[in-house]
Design a protein around this motif. Structure first.
Motif, PDB file in Angstrom:
ATOM      1  N   GLY A   1       1.064  -1.325   0.385  1.00 58.65           N
ATOM      2  CA  GLY A   1       0.290  -0.127  -0.296  1.00 58.65           C
ATOM      3  C   GLY A   1       0.851   1.595   0.064  1.00 58.65           C
ATOM      4  O   GLY A   1       0.369   2.032  -0.929  1.00 58.65           O
ATOM      5  N   VAL A   2       2.036   1.472   0.866  1.00 61.72           N
ATOM      6  CA  VAL A   2       2.962   2.550   1.166  1.00 61.72           C
ATOM      7  C   VAL A   2       3.374   2.479  -0.618  1.00 61.72           C
ATOM      8  O   VAL A   2       3.796   3.201  -0.903  1.00 61.72           O
ATOM      9  N   ARG A   3       3.829   1.504  -1.025  1.00 63.37           N
ATOM     10  CA  ARG A   3       4.369   1.277  -2.131  1.00 63.37           C
ATOM     11  C   ARG A   3       3.930   2.592  -3.505  1.00 63.37           C
ATOM     12  O   ARG A   3       3.934   2.813  -4.706  1.00 63.37           O
ATOM     13  N   VAL A   4       2.430   2.241  -3.451  1.00 62.83           N
ATOM     14  CA  VAL A   4       1.326   2.654  -4.259  1.00 62.83           C
ATOM     15  C   VAL A   4       1.109   3.690  -3.875  1.00 62.83           C
ATOM     16  O   VAL A   4       1.082   4.454  -4.978  1.00 62.83           O
ATOM     17  N   ALA A   5       0.783   4.021  -2.620  1.00 65.72           N
ATOM     18  CA  ALA A   5       0.681   5.477  -2.360  1.00 65.72           C
ATOM     19  C   ALA A   5       2.195   6.275  -2.846  1.00 65.72           C
ATOM     20  O   ALA A   5       2.133   7.875  -3.783  1.00 65.72           O
TER      21      ALA A   5
ATOM     22  N   ALA B   1      -0.269  18.836  -7.318  1.00 62.24           N
ATOM     23  CA  ALA B   1      -1.096  19.136  -6.662  1.00 62.24           C
ATOM     24  C   ALA B   1      -0.269  19.628  -4.813  1.00 62.24           C
ATOM     25  O   ALA B   1       0.872  18.891  -4.465  1.00 62.24           O
ATOM     26  N   LYS B   2      -0.825  19.831  -4.282  1.00 67.17           N
ATOM     27  CA  LYS B   2      -0.463  20.825  -2.914  1.00 67.17           C
ATOM     28  C   LYS B   2      -0.624  19.120  -1.795  1.00 67.17           C
ATOM     29  O   LYS B   2       0.533  18.947  -0.768  1.00 67.17           O
ATOM     30  N   THR B   3      -2.135  18.441  -2.160  1.00 67.13           N
ATOM     31  CA  THR B   3      -2.288  17.599  -1.553  1.00 67.13           C
ATOM     32  C   THR B   3      -2.946  15.828  -1.865  1.00 67.13           C
ATOM     33  O   THR B   3      -3.409  15.939  -3.083  1.00 67.13           O
ATOM     34  N   MET B   4      -2.376  14.648  -1.464  1.00 63.15           N
ATOM     35  CA  MET B   4      -3.107  13.755  -1.528  1.00 63.15           C
ATOM     36  C   MET B   4      -3.829  12.682  -0.921  1.00 63.15           C
ATOM     37  O   MET B   4      -2.523  12.172   0.080  1.00 63.15           O
ATOM     38  N   ARG B   5      -5.000  12.762  -1.003  1.00 63.58           N
ATOM     39  CA  ARG B   5      -5.601  11.456   0.217  1.00 63.58           C
ATOM     40  C   ARG B   5      -5.094  10.139  -0.058  1.00 63.58           C
ATOM     41  O   ARG B   5      -5.022   9.823  -1.176  1.00 63.58           O
ATOM     42  N   VAL B   6      -4.666  10.089   0.859  1.00 62.60           N
ATOM     43  CA  VAL B   6      -4.297   7.983   1.114  1.00 62.60           C
ATOM     44  C   VAL B   6      -5.475   7.615   2.241  1.00 62.60           C
ATOM     45  O   VAL B   6      -5.421   7.934   3.565  1.00 62.60           O
ATOM     46  N   ASN B   7      -6.196   6.327   2.240  1.00 63.74           N
ATOM     47  CA  ASN B   7      -6.936   6.238   2.848  1.00 63.74           C
ATOM     48  C   ASN B   7      -6.428   4.788   3.960  1.00 63.74           C
ATOM     49  O   ASN B   7      -5.079   4.861   3.953  1.00 63.74           O
ATOM     50  N   THR B   8      -7.020   5.223   5.187  1.00 66.28           N
ATOM     51  CA  THR B   8      -6.328   4.236   6.735  1.00 66.28           C
ATOM     52  C   THR B   8      -7.331   2.420   6.050  1.00 66.28           C
ATOM     53  O   THR B   8      -7.508   2.765   7.307  1.00 66.28           O
TER      54      THR B   8
ATOM     55  N   LYS C   1       2.674   4.782  11.275  1.00 67.86           N
ATOM     56  CA  LYS C   1       3.960   4.210  10.232  1.00 67.86           C
ATOM     57  C   LYS C   1       4.185   4.606   9.264  1.00 67.86           C
ATOM     58  O   LYS C   1       4.523   4.771   8.812  1.00 67.86           O
ATOM     59  N   SER C   2       2.893   3.898   8.197  1.00 71.10           N
ATOM     60  CA  SER C   2       3.051   3.921   6.876  1.00 71.10           C
ATOM     61  C   SER C   2       2.369   5.771   7.248  1.00 71.10           C
ATOM     62  O   SER C   2       3.226   5.549   5.860  1.00 71.10           O
ATOM     63  N   PHE C   3       1.641   6.942   7.759  1.00 75.69           N
ATOM     64  CA  PHE C   3       2.176   8.107   7.156  1.00 75.69           C
ATOM     65  C   PHE C   3       3.129   8.723   7.717  1.00 75.69           C
ATOM     66  O   PHE C   3       3.649   9.989   6.981  1.00 75.69           O
ATOM     67  N   LYS C   4       3.568   7.879   8.583  1.00 75.13           N
ATOM     68  CA  LYS C   4       5.787   9.035   9.106  1.00 75.13           C
ATOM     69  C   LYS C   4       5.953   8.209   7.816  1.00 75.13           C
ATOM     70  O   LYS C   4       6.600   9.863   7.169  1.00 75.13           O
ATOM     71  N   GLU C   5       6.401   7.739   6.884  1.00 70.85           N
ATOM     72  CA  GLU C   5       7.284   6.725   5.906  1.00 70.85           C
ATOM     73  C   GLU C   5       6.259   8.188   4.423  1.00 70.85           C
ATOM     74  O   GLU C   5       7.184   8.518   4.035  1.00 70.85           O
ATOM     75  N   LEU C   6       5.348   8.671   4.528  1.00 70.11           N
ATOM     76  CA  LEU C   6       4.736   8.932   3.348  1.00 70.11           C
ATOM     77  C   LEU C   6       4.419  10.556   3.864  1.00 70.11           C
ATOM     78  O   LEU C   6       5.146  11.485   2.458  1.00 70.11           O
ATOM     79  N   ALA C   7       4.624  10.619   4.482  1.00 67.22           N
ATOM     80  CA  ALA C   7       5.242  12.121   4.818  1.00 67.22           C
ATOM     81  C   ALA C   7       6.722  12.494   4.809  1.00 67.22           C
ATOM     82  O   ALA C   7       6.280  13.459   4.152  1.00 67.22           O
TER      83      ALA C   7
ATOM     84  N   CYS D   1       1.927  15.686   7.074  1.00 63.80           N
ATOM     85  CA  CYS D   1       0.648  15.151   6.772  1.00 63.80           C
ATOM     86  C   CYS D   1      -0.061  15.852   7.377  1.00 63.80           C
ATOM     87  O   CYS D   1      -0.055  17.032   8.942  1.00 63.80           O
ATOM     88  N   GLU D   2      -1.907  16.105   7.210  1.00 64.51           N
ATOM     89  CA  GLU D   2      -2.519  16.488   8.037  1.00 64.51           C
ATOM     90  C   GLU D   2      -4.050  16.183   6.956  1.00 64.51           C
ATOM     91  O   GLU D   2      -4.127  14.837   6.900  1.00 64.51           O
ATOM     92  N   ALA D   3      -5.255  16.878   7.257  1.00 66.14           N
ATOM     93  CA  ALA D   3      -6.219  16.624   7.402  1.00 66.14           C
ATOM     94  C   ALA D   3      -6.854  17.160   6.031  1.00 66.14           C
ATOM     95  O   ALA D   3      -6.670  17.445   5.654  1.00 66.14           O
TER      96      ALA D   3
END
Length: 360
Positions: free
Chosen positions: A171-175, A187-194, A227-233, A270-272
């Motif tokens: 999932g992280v790879r695809v993101a 793009a300034k932001t991209m949503r990823v589902n939890t 863990k995933s969102f830390k890596e993606l941020a 990382c934001e909402a």
């Protein structure tokens, strides 16, 4: 969070550089309001062309929309935005309509499981050479039309919070490859589902040996998600694309979980991205948005959904939601997501645009 304290300290300077910030203290002009609106692929989703050979038949209401509006691809969407919402140039692009439906080389077969059923579908792959060419063409179309992709609402990365490490890493790879694509489009932001494999319903607390209820399973999901969102941020900082969490079912159906994840990640990338209506019950409406606004910098989904119109009360209140944005001095973009109601999606999004602009 520490980086929000730093950001707040520079608010006065930001007002000089960003007129919309200064504008929160006075009545916005029509042009300024339009600069805050973003089109969304969701309301017109039914008129996007599908890949050839799809076995599912369109229901009557979809056929009626295609007859009325014709069919488009994402390459058509920038001009469609300008024609449909005069003065609007920001766009919220949905992952499921990316790609040339006539070019099989851009897609990869994948599966997902929900409620005990496994489905196979074809997902656009940003890393394919033909996809990269298509993406660069879309970027050029943005330049020609004077439009901007401000956000990608992304359903492609799956299992970001799954206990299975192999699924989570995939999932992280695809993101990440989608963040590469988001960077190309500006793009300034991209949503990823939890996401968690198999369900969108989170576990409740159970009786514990201590004699008090405890929810041990959700802690596992939160640990994986953080863990995933830390890596993606971290990756997003390199690409100048913030990773964002929308209240979009699963873990993030609860606004407190979103705050927990963002606080634990503690990263400016990382934001909402709150949605007015994607909640599990009525009392999350408004209160959930209020909880998330201190964590929201760039993008919000304005929505009407007749799911929340009960016999006793219509909980849909666009003006009240926009008032919450204004109270928090929010100056980002607001996408038009008419989910379902008495109008079709396109007509509903035009109505929603008027409601949002009246409340700004």
């Amino acid at each position: 969070r520490q980086f929000f304290k730093v950001t707040a300290a520079g608010a006065a300077a930001a007002a000089i550089l960003h007129p919309a910030v200064e504008a929160t203290s006075r009545q916005l002009t029509e042009k300024e309001k339009l600069s805050r609106i973003a089109s969304s692929c969701w309301p017109p989703r039914h008129i996007f062309k599908s890949r050839p050979g799809r076995s599912r038949q369109d229901p009557p209401e979809v056929l009626e929309m295609k007859k009325k509006y014709g069919e488009i691809t994402l390459h058509d969407f920038p001009q469609w935005t300008k024609d449909t919402y005069p003065g609007v140039y920001h766009m919220d692009l949905w992952s499921s309509v990316f790609g040339d439906p006539a070019d099989e080389s851009q897609y990869v077969q994948t599966t997902y499981t929900r409620n005990g059923r496994t489905r196979t579908y074809y997902r656009w792959d940003p890393s394919k050479p033909s996809s990269r060419k298509w993406l660069e063409e879309l970027a050029n179309i943005q330049v020609k039309t004077g439009t901007r992709c401000c956000h990608i609402s992304n359903n492609a990365p799956q299992n970001i919070a799954d206990p299975d490490e192999e699924k989570r890493r995939e999932g992280v790879r695809v993101a990440k490859i989608w963040m590469d694509a988001a960077s190309i489009l500006g793009a300034k932001t991209m949503r990823v589902n939890t996401g968690i494999s198999g369900t969108r319903i989170m576990p409740e607390a159970k009786q514990h040996s201590s004699g008090y209820p405890r929810n041990e399973q959700i802690v596992i999901y939160l640990n994986q998600c953080i863990k995933s969102f830390k890596e993606l941020a971290d990756y997003g900082e390199k690409k100048n694309v913030a990773i964002s969490i929308e209240n979009h079912w699963g873990l993030c159906a609860n606004p407190l979980n979103i705050r927990i994840i963002i606080d634990e990640v503690n990263h400016p990338y990382c934001e909402a991205t709150p949605d007015f209506c994607n909640w599990e019950h009525e009392y999350h409406m408004f209160h959930g948005l209020e909880i998330l606004m201190p964590y929201t910098k760039h993008h919000v989904h304005a929505k009407y959904w007749d799911r929340w119109k009960t016999e006793e009360k219509d909980w849909n209140d666009v003006a009240r939601n926009v008032a919450i944005l204004n109270a928090h001095k929010y100056t980002g973009t607001i996408a038009l997501e008419y989910e379902h109601g008495p109008m079709n999606g396109i007509e509903g999004s035009l109505w929603l645009m008027k409601e949002v602009m009246a409340a700004l």
